[in-house]
Design a protein around this motif. Sequence first.
Motif, PDB file in Angstrom:
ATOM      1  N   VAL A  23     -36.948  -9.998 -27.918  1.00 58.60           N
ATOM      2  CA  VAL A  23     -36.156 -11.006 -28.302  1.00 58.60           C
ATOM      3  C   VAL A  23     -35.285 -11.589 -27.359  1.00 58.60           C
ATOM      4  O   VAL A  23     -34.278 -11.823 -27.563  1.00 58.60           O
ATOM      5  CB  VAL A  23     -35.509 -10.538 -29.580  1.00 58.60           C
ATOM      6  N   GLY A  24     -35.739 -11.694 -25.972  1.00 56.70           N
ATOM      7  CA  GLY A  24     -34.944 -11.876 -24.892  1.00 56.70           C
ATOM      8  C   GLY A  24     -34.265 -13.315 -25.028  1.00 56.70           C
ATOM      9  O   GLY A  24     -33.038 -13.129 -24.849  1.00 56.70           O
ATOM     10  N   LEU A  25     -34.855 -14.086 -25.601  1.00 56.43           N
ATOM     11  CA  LEU A  25     -34.272 -15.554 -25.671  1.00 56.43           C
ATOM     12  C   LEU A  25     -32.988 -15.300 -26.616  1.00 56.43           C
ATOM     13  O   LEU A  25     -31.971 -15.913 -26.531  1.00 56.43           O
ATOM     14  CB  LEU A  25     -35.193 -16.643 -26.296  1.00 56.43           C
ATOM     15  N   LEU A  26     -33.169 -14.712 -27.891  1.00 54.16           N
ATOM     16  CA  LEU A  26     -32.107 -14.540 -28.705  1.00 54.16           C
ATOM     17  C   LEU A  26     -31.058 -13.652 -28.144  1.00 54.16           C
ATOM     18  O   LEU A  26     -29.688 -14.053 -28.341  1.00 54.16           O
ATOM     19  CB  LEU A  26     -32.562 -13.447 -29.919  1.00 54.16           C
ATOM     20  N   TYR A  27     -31.262 -12.742 -27.406  1.00 53.18           N
ATOM     21  CA  TYR A  27     -30.200 -12.014 -26.514  1.00 53.18           C
ATOM     22  C   TYR A  27     -29.319 -12.883 -25.809  1.00 53.18           C
ATOM     23  O   TYR A  27     -28.152 -12.890 -25.559  1.00 53.18           O
ATOM     24  CB  TYR A  27     -31.084 -10.915 -26.004  1.00 53.18           C
ATOM     25  N   LEU A  28     -30.064 -13.701 -25.275  1.00 48.30           N
ATOM     26  CA  LEU A  28     -29.548 -14.757 -24.145  1.00 48.30           C
ATOM     27  C   LEU A  28     -28.582 -15.463 -24.987  1.00 48.30           C
ATOM     28  O   LEU A  28     -27.316 -15.786 -24.628  1.00 48.30           O
ATOM     29  CB  LEU A  28     -30.734 -15.645 -23.581  1.00 48.30           C
ATOM     30  N   PHE A  29     -28.931 -15.934 -25.877  1.00 48.42           N
ATOM     31  CA  PHE A  29     -27.802 -16.937 -26.849  1.00 48.42           C
ATOM     32  C   PHE A  29     -26.987 -16.275 -27.390  1.00 48.42           C
ATOM     33  O   PHE A  29     -25.615 -16.654 -27.102  1.00 48.42           O
ATOM     34  CB  PHE A  29     -28.807 -17.221 -28.109  1.00 48.42           C
ATOM     35  N   ALA A  30     -27.149 -14.926 -27.675  1.00 48.78           N
ATOM     36  CA  ALA A  30     -26.088 -14.072 -28.268  1.00 48.78           C
ATOM     37  C   ALA A  30     -24.895 -14.135 -27.213  1.00 48.78           C
ATOM     38  O   ALA A  30     -23.694 -13.898 -27.433  1.00 48.78           O
ATOM     39  CB  ALA A  30     -26.373 -12.670 -28.710  1.00 48.78           C
ATOM     40  N   MET A  31     -25.418 -13.665 -26.069  1.00 52.12           N
ATOM     41  CA  MET A  31     -24.633 -13.487 -24.874  1.00 52.12           C
ATOM     42  C   MET A  31     -23.692 -14.584 -24.736  1.00 52.12           C
ATOM     43  O   MET A  31     -22.538 -14.641 -24.296  1.00 52.12           O
ATOM     44  CB  MET A  31     -25.246 -12.943 -23.462  1.00 52.12           C
ATOM     45  N   SER A  32     -24.503 -15.866 -24.606  1.00 58.17           N
ATOM     46  CA  SER A  32     -23.715 -17.114 -24.274  1.00 58.17           C
ATOM     47  C   SER A  32     -22.719 -17.312 -25.317  1.00 58.17           C
ATOM     48  O   SER A  32     -21.629 -17.844 -25.128  1.00 58.17           O
ATOM     49  CB  SER A  32     -24.426 -18.253 -23.905  1.00 58.17           C
ATOM     50  N   SER A  33     -22.950 -17.036 -26.545  1.00 56.61           N
ATOM     51  CA  SER A  33     -22.172 -17.400 -27.739  1.00 56.61           C
ATOM     52  C   SER A  33     -20.846 -16.457 -27.669  1.00 56.61           C
ATOM     53  O   SER A  33     -19.862 -17.074 -27.905  1.00 56.61           O
ATOM     54  CB  SER A  33     -22.773 -17.068 -29.101  1.00 56.61           C
ATOM     55  N   LEU A  34     -21.173 -15.366 -27.172  1.00 56.18           N
ATOM     56  CA  LEU A  34     -19.998 -14.213 -27.077  1.00 56.18           C
ATOM     57  C   LEU A  34     -18.879 -14.588 -25.746  1.00 56.18           C
ATOM     58  O   LEU A  34     -17.915 -14.529 -26.053  1.00 56.18           O
ATOM     59  CB  LEU A  34     -20.456 -12.739 -26.807  1.00 56.18           C
TER      60      LEU A  34
END
Lengths: 328, 411, 186
Positions: free
Chosen positions: A117-128
């Motif tokens: 789920v690499g892309l989701l992880y990327l989203f999560a990080m940028s949202s954090l």
Amino acid sequence: MSEDILLIVIKVAVLIVILLTVVAYTVYVERRIMARMQSRIGPNRVGPFGLLQPLADILKLIFKEDLTPAGADKVTYFLAPALAAITGLAAFAVIPFGNTIDLFGIKVNLFIADINVGLLYLFAMSSLAVYGIVLAGWSSNNKYSLLGGVRSSAQMISYELPLGLALVSVVLAAGSLSLGDIVKAQANLWFIVQQPLSFVIYFICAIAETNRAPFDLPEAETELIAGYHTEYSSLKWALFFLAEYMAVITVSATAVTIFFGGWQGPFLPGWLWFVIKLSGFIFFFTWMRATLPRLRFDQLMRLGWKVLLPLAALNLVVIAGLVAAMGG
Amino acid sequence: MTASTRHPADTIPTPPGVTLEPGPDDKLILSMGPHHPSTHGVLRLILELDGEIVVHATPDIGFLHTGIEKTAEGLTYQQVITVTDRMDYLAPLSNNLGYALAVEKLLGVEAPPRAQVIRVILAELQRVSSHLVWLGTQGMDLGAISVFLYALREREKLLDIFELCSGARMMASYFWVGGLLRDVPPQFEGAVRKILADFPARFDEYERMLTHNPIFLERTQGLGILSKEEAISLGVGGAILRGSGVDWDLRRDMPYSGYEQYAFDVPLGARGDVYERYLLRVREMRQSLRIVKQALDRLPEGPVRISDRKIMPPPRAELATSMEALIHHFKLFTEGFKPPPGEAYQGIESPKGEFGVMVVSDGTAKPVRAHFRGPSFVNLQSLAQMVRGRYIADVVACIASIDIVLGEVDR
Amino acid sequence: MSVVTALRETFGEAIGLDLEFRGQLIVWIEQPAQIAAVCSFLRDDPRFQYRYLSDLSAIDRLTMEQESLPTGHDPAEMTGARRFVVNYQLLSMTHKQRLWLKVGLGAEAPSLPSVTPVWTTADFLEREVYDLMGIAFEGHPDLRRILLPDDWAGHPLRKDYPPAYEEVQFSHNFERIEKQRKYARR
């Protein structure tokens, strides 16, 4: 198994060192390019061509007095820059910056983790990352910081949506959330050719995500002094600076991975192609900063909600339809 | 909020009736300035904010007050020139011109033709240089940082010319009562011709970056509107007045220093917004170059100082041979000249609007009263009106479009 | 009809001396209380249309050389009844003409009506005169110091407010400085 862990630790360590160096030299390159564009010279005194300037800057920042304003929420004030920097660094973990290479007989994948789920992880990080900024703005006990923090949270939340929708259309076409798979899906044709609109939406949103010109409202120095980091100094300020440039590199790397075929390219080794494409993006960021005026807050919101979001949604529907029609 | 948790800016005493504590309706009170990157110096605004929207803006000025008018009362007429430089420090030659003309009116003399033409050339170049700083800061305040550096690059060339003439880049003190400090050097004409040749292309370059830039249009159109009536009642001047559709330029309508001999247009706007002011100032710069070209073509030969030895000192060479010249020189530099009792008001079109000088003489060597009407000071009043109900970012754009110089606001 | 004639017709006694000096038309207003009415008349009258207030300033005549006064300055009234003079520079854009109105005020608590209802621009200008010369403008919406701090004592442009230094006395300025000496700070 322990060998794997050791390998990962080494990779993480190496990557962090490389990234920090890259950030430092991104700043240097940006300053030099901006200077050229503005008929100035730029840093050229420390070392040959000013190449040691980043080092001097870091040393200067370390030795600066670390101020905490009276009335600041001390814990939050301390944690905010760390949060911003950590999320910035962590996001890079899933980005593949080269093909598998052989190193001392060990097959090394040039990414830290190819999670599915690499892309989701990327989203999560940028949202954090937005928390770092909001908390910094809140805890500084400064009205400018507060306004900067508020602007920033509104901006990041608004732009996350079209950004996500633009990427989802790529995911539909690639059929995977893993960044490694997405790169491989572009072996014949880059997604920029297939889905130019997705790229445009993604890129505009990415600039807004990273608070760069012309969307650098949260730290608009002519309006809000320095926005959320007005009160920060020394290494804490350096961490925000690091976070900002990390974000630039991350969104550029994501764009390269998702739309420009990642590390793939003829003749040259994969990682070099990756670096070349990344440099192109960083140059573009600098170019925009030197050229464009800044949007106003309400105009930025209008662009996000009234133009980009509907456009991204439409784009998604069309792509989904095409994928279904072609027997996906 | 206890005293210790307040922001340092909050400890500056506020004017009575203005508080920095949140109001009953929970408006955020923001003290913008006096040290803020885009208040162009030490302007302080007390903004009452509803979110990011300005409910009310109260300018608080005087941080740069240096008592120039009081100082002038203790200087001789010729010495006052040096303090006029320090008001609008982006256009010191315009200040010199206004003051020199006012005292010349009081004396009933006129500068020699060559001096007048040189004054026009330099005053117009000064207008360009002042507008360039405005252009740069307007761009920078909106985030277009490169324009600032380009504009200042060009301004350097103009400062070189001022340096060539007077020896000083900014505080020129070049226009004296009764003429000029000295004649222009032989390189002057070539240097000005080079500027005339180079600058139009440079203006095109700035316009390429801003005039049709969608973000710039979005930021400036429809912002800071003043109607024709408001502009007249507020007494604003320069591009703000003309941007609101008032066709008025002292150079054309009440000519001084021989401006009636030059052909030039006065750009006129109608919408009265920030964008209109931008367009007008850029067009004004082109018109200024037009005037400079005409003036340079007709630059007459002759003296640059009036021959009246009671007002202007004799040439240096004469001091060695003439006793009378020596006495005149000594008297002028120890005591100064004495205009007849009377008073004079002279308004000139400075880059920012009407720069007015009132000099009152009682027959002694020092002015009883020298009053300066700074255009920035008067124009600043329009800010509160322009920004009401707009965003903080608009405040910055409006300040830039008013083109204030705090040296002149506070004097 | 000239502006002076029209003013005399409308305001009668309130209009004092008028004179022309170096091409400037100067009119004295004898009754300070009338100044706002005069200004409003000049602004609105279609014959004159002095719609623009260029400048508003004040003079303190305390130390002026009495034997050599500008015309219109009456030596007998220099320090007492008309120590201060408030100047109004009116501008008619239609006729490209300036008009200089002058109002004399007494030394004790000088005040006169504000012209802010006539011209918005008078706001800052009157505050400046109030701040530096200590002349009060009745009816000004926000009359407080503008350039100096609010707790400043005195009004610096008054002649009895000494500069921070003492000038060197020579024969050519001996008397003037002698006259100012009594106001010097001790």
